[in-house]
Design a protein around this motif. Structure first.
Motif, PDB file in Angstrom:
ATOM      1  N   GLU A  10       0.802  -1.211   0.000  1.00 60.05           N
ATOM      2  CA  GLU A  10       0.000   0.000   0.000  1.00 60.05           C
ATOM      3  C   GLU A  10       0.843   1.273   0.000  1.00 60.05           C
TER       4      GLU A  10
ATOM      5  N   ARG B 231      -5.770  -4.962   1.254  1.00 55.51           N
ATOM      6  CA  ARG B 231      -6.003  -5.315  -0.147  1.00 55.51           C
ATOM      7  C   ARG B 231      -7.027  -6.439  -0.267  1.00 55.51           C
TER       8      ARG B 231
ATOM      9  N   GLY C 258      -4.989   3.810   2.552  1.00 58.08           N
ATOM     10  CA  GLY C 258      -6.089   3.036   2.017  1.00 58.08           C
ATOM     11  C   GLY C 258      -6.614   3.600   0.714  1.00 58.08           C
ATOM     12  N   ARG C 259      -7.864   3.307   0.432  1.00 60.91           N
ATOM     13  CA  ARG C 259      -8.463   3.746  -0.826  1.00 60.91           C
ATOM     14  C   ARG C 259      -8.595   5.265  -0.874  1.00 60.91           C
ATOM     15  N   ASP C 260      -8.454   5.797  -2.080  1.00 57.06           N
ATOM     16  CA  ASP C 260      -8.621   7.238  -2.331  1.00 57.06           C
ATOM     17  C   ASP C 260      -7.697   8.077  -1.471  1.00 57.06           C
TER      18      ASP C 260
ATOM     19  N   ARG D  84      -7.384   6.300  -6.353  1.00 56.98           N
ATOM     20  CA  ARG D  84      -6.263   5.361  -6.325  1.00 56.98           C
ATOM     21  C   ARG D  84      -6.034   4.896  -4.896  1.00 56.98           C
ATOM     22  N   TRP D  85      -5.369   3.774  -4.776  1.00 52.55           N
ATOM     23  CA  TRP D  85      -4.978   3.267  -3.473  1.00 52.55           C
ATOM     24  C   TRP D  85      -3.752   4.038  -3.012  1.00 52.55           C
TER      25      TRP D  85
ATOM     26  N   ARG E  96     -11.378  -1.802   3.831  1.00 54.52           N
ATOM     27  CA  ARG E  96     -10.901  -0.482   3.396  1.00 54.52           C
ATOM     28  C   ARG E  96      -9.411  -0.315   3.670  1.00 54.52           C
TER      29      ARG E  96
END
Length: 543
Positions: free
Chosen positions: A261, A379, A311-313, A306-307, A376
Motif C-alpha cells: 500500500e 487489499r 487506504g483507498r482514495d 487510487r490506493w 478499506r
C-alpha cells in the motif's frame, strides 16, 4: 431496482469513511493551529536578540534567547505556483538586504485547519542551541512530518527544545501534500512524475548540505527522521538514487516503505490522475493547463481514485522514473538502499487511534461493519486470509481485532521485514514504544478501551512539547524520565550512528527477534514481539 438500492449504500459507506478521516485530520489540524513551531518562548522572550546568518541566497535574521535560537520561514525552493504546480522544486531566488526569519510561513494546502495555507509553502525552520556559532559542527536532524501524505505542517513541531537540551541542530521543512505532491497523469510523464512531495524533501536536504555550517551544523552528520508518512518518506529516500549522500543515518518512527500500500505503479497512478482530472472537468490535450488553472481548494478536495498510504482514495509515492525506479521492497532486496545506520520502531497499540476514531461511525456494532472497515485498510486479494487469521479475536471484540490488524500489518511486522531485506549491510536498532498510560485528552468513545501506546503517542516524548492529544504537562515523573532517555538515545544515534548513552540501558544491534522496549518502567528486550504481532503470517502476505 438494483441500482437504486446500491447507490445509497455506497454513499453511506463513503460518508462514514469521510467522517473518520476528517475526525483524525481535524484533531491533528487543531493541534497545529497552536503552531508550536513558532517558538514564542524564544521569539517573544524578554532576552531575545537578533541573530544573523548568511545563507547561499542571502542574509537572514532569526532570534536567539537563553531558551535557544530559531530561524523561521527560510525559503529552500521557489514557490511551486502557476507553471510550477505539478513540477519539481526549483531554486529559491536570492534576496538583497536582510530577510526576516522570526515568523512561520504558510502550511501547504490541505483539508485540515492551519494557521495559514498557501501553495507558496516551501520553507523550512532551523532550531539550534542558544550559544551556537559557525564552525561548531553539531549533529543535524531533519524532521519529516506525518499525515498520510495528505495533511501536516512544520508549524506543528518545535525543534528548539530538542536542540537546546541535547546540543543538536533540528531542521523542519514543509513539503507538498495530496494532489499537489503526488498527482500523476500521462501529460506529466517524465522522471519526476508523481513524486513532487519527495522532491521537496530532497531539496530541503540539499539546502542543508549547502547551508547548515553557518548554523553550527555538521553536513557530514545528517539524520533524516520522521513519523508515520514522514517515516514512509524517509524510508523511500533510502532507495531513491538522487537522495544518496544527503543523509548519514535514518530514524523511522511508526512506518516503513516496503509493503504494497505504500507505493503505486505508474499505470495505477496515471489512471487515478485521469479519473480525478475528469471529475474536475479537465480532459483531453488541455487537461494539464486546466488543472493548473483551477483554484487550489478544488484540487485539495478532489478524490484521488487510487490506493494510497492510508487506504483507498489516498496518496502514495509512484514507482517509475528517477525518484523511485522500482518498488522499495525490490530495491532493498537487491541491496540498492543507502547503507546507513537505521533506528526504527513502532508503538505497541498503534491501531487503537484509528479504531477509536472509527468507533464514531459505529463500525464495531456488527460483523458487517468490521469486515467493511478491514476491507478499506487491507487489499482485497488477501482480505479473506486476514479475516480468517483474526477470527478468534473478532469473536471477542471487533474493535480489538481491527486495531491489532492495523498495528501488526502496518507498523510492527514490516520492521522485521526491513531488517531481513537489509541483510546486515548496516547496523539496525529496533524499539517498541510501550507506555500503557500514554496521555490522551481525546474524548473516549463509549465501550472502547484505553488507547494505550497509540499512533503518534511517542511524539511528545521525542520533541518535549504538546502534540495532538498529549502534553508533557500531564506526565508522571517516570514519563518525563522516559522522554529524557528517548531524546538522549535519538541524539546519540544522530551523533555517532549508535544509540549508546552512558548511564542508560545498552541498546544492542537488532537480532531479528528482540526489539528494545521503551517504557516508563525502563528498557528491556522484548521476547514475544513477532508472535504477539503475528509477524509470520504478515510477512507471508508481503508485509
Amino acid at each position: 431496482m438494483t441500482e437504486t438500492v446500491r447507490k445509497p449504500i455506497e454513499e453511506s459507506q463513503r460518508q462514514r469513511w469521510r467522517r473518520f478521516f476528517l475526525a483524525l485530520s481535524w484533531s491533528i489540524g487543531l493541534s497545529a493551529c497552536a503552531a508550536p513551531g513558532a517558538v514564542h518562548h524564544i521569539v517573544k522572550s524578554d532576552a531575545a536578540q537578533h541573530h544573523e546568518v548568511t545563507t547561499d541566497r542571502g542574509v537572514i535574521r532569526g532570534t536567539s534567547a537563553p531558551e535557544g535560537s530559531a530561524f523561521l520561514g527560510i525559503p529552500f525552493s521557489a514557490p511551486p505556483v502557476g507553471p510550477l504546480r505539478f513540477a519539481p522544486p526549483q531554486p529559491a531566488a536570492a534576496w538583497a538586504g536582510v530577510r526576516d526569519a522570526t515568523k512561520l510561513r504558510a502550511s501547504c494546502p490541505q483539508l485540515v485547519p492551519a494557521r495559514e495555507k498557501s501553495e507558496d509553502c516551501l520553507y523550512l525552520n532551523v532550531y539550534t542551541p542558544a550559544d551556537i556559532k559557525a564552525g561548531d559542527r553539531l549533529p543535524v536532524l531533519v524532521w519529516l512530518y506525518g499525515g498520510g501524505l495528505s495533511f501536516g505542517s512544520n508549524e506543528q513541531y518545535d525543534g528548539s527544545r530538542l536542540a537546546q537540551r541535547r546540543n543538536v541542530v533540528v531542521v523542519v521543512p514543509n513539503y507538498r501534500l495530496g494532489a499537489l505532491g503526488f498527482f500523476a497523469h500521462p501529460l506529466l510523464r517524465g522522471p519526476d512524475e508523481g513524486n513532487y512531495g519527495l522532491l521537496d524533501q530532497r531539496a530541503a536536504l540539499e539546502w542543508v548540505q549547502r547551508n547548515i555550517e553557518p548554523f553550527g551544523g555538521d553536513p557530514s552528520r545528517v539524520t533524516l527522521f520522521g513519523e508515520s508518512a514522514g517515516a514512509t518518506s524517509a524510508c523511500t529516500h533510502m532507495v531513491s538514487p538522487g537522495s544518496r549522500g544527503l543523509f548519514h543515518r535514518i530514524i523511522l518512527q511508526s512506518d516503513t516503505c516496503i509493503f504494497p500500500e505504500q507505493w503505486i505503479s505508474r499505470a495505477g497512478a496515471e489512471a487515478g490522475g485521469i479519473a480525478m482530472a475528469r471529475d474536475l472537468g479537465c480532459n483531453g490535450a488541455d487537461a494539464l493547463t486546466c488543472l493548473r488553472d483551477l483554484p487550489v481548494g478544488e484540487l485539495v478536495k478532489a478524490k484521488s481514485h487510487r490506493w494510497g498510504n492510508v487506504g483507498r482514495d489516498s496518496w502514495s509515492p509512484m514507482v517509475g522514473g528517477e525518484v523511485l525506479p522500482d518498488k522499495p521492497r525490490t530495491l532493498f532486496a537487491r541491496g540498492q538502499d543507502a547503507p546507513v545506520p537505521l533506528l526504527m520502531g513502532s508503538n505497541r497499540d498503534e491501531g487503537r487511534l484509528f479504531a477509536n476514531l472509527l468507533s464514531l461511525t459505529l463500525a464495531w456494532t456488527s460483523r458487517k461493519g468490521y469486515e467493511r472497515e478491514v476491507g478499506r485498510a487491507i487489499r482485497s486479494d488477501i482480505l479473506d486470509e486476514v479475516l480468517g487469521e483474526y477470527a478468534d479475536e473478532a469473536e471477542r471484540s471487533y474493535y480489538h481485532a481491527y486495531a491489532d490488524i492495523i498495528t501488526d500489518s502496518r507498523f510492527a511486522c514490516p520492521m522485521l521485514s526491513m531488517h531481513r531485506l537489509r541483510a546486515g549491510r548496516a547496523a539496525d536498532y529496533v524499539y517498541e514504544f510501550d507506555d500503557p498510560n500514554a496521555r490522551s485528552a481525546a474524548p473516549r468513545v463509549p465501550f472502547t478501551p484505553s488507547q494505550g501506546s497509540y499512533h503518534a503517542a511517542e511524539l511528545p516524548y521525542v520533541f518535549g512539547h504538546r502534540f495532538l492529544f498529549a502534553s508533557p504537562d500531564d506526565w508522571s515523573a517516570e514519563q518525563a524520565e522516559l522522554s529524557d532517555r528517548i531524546q538522549r538515545y535519538w541524539t546519540a544515534f544522530a551523533a555517532s550512528g549508535q544509540p549508546d548513552v552512558d548511564g542508560l540501558a545498552d541498546w544492542p544491534t537488532f537480532d531479528s527477534e528482540n526489539p528494545l522496549r521503551l517504557s516508563p518502567e525502563g528498557e528491556s528486550l522484548i521476547i514475544d514481539f513477532a508472535a504477539r504481532h503475528r509477524c509470520e503470517f504478515w510477512n507471508s502476505m508481503g508485509y
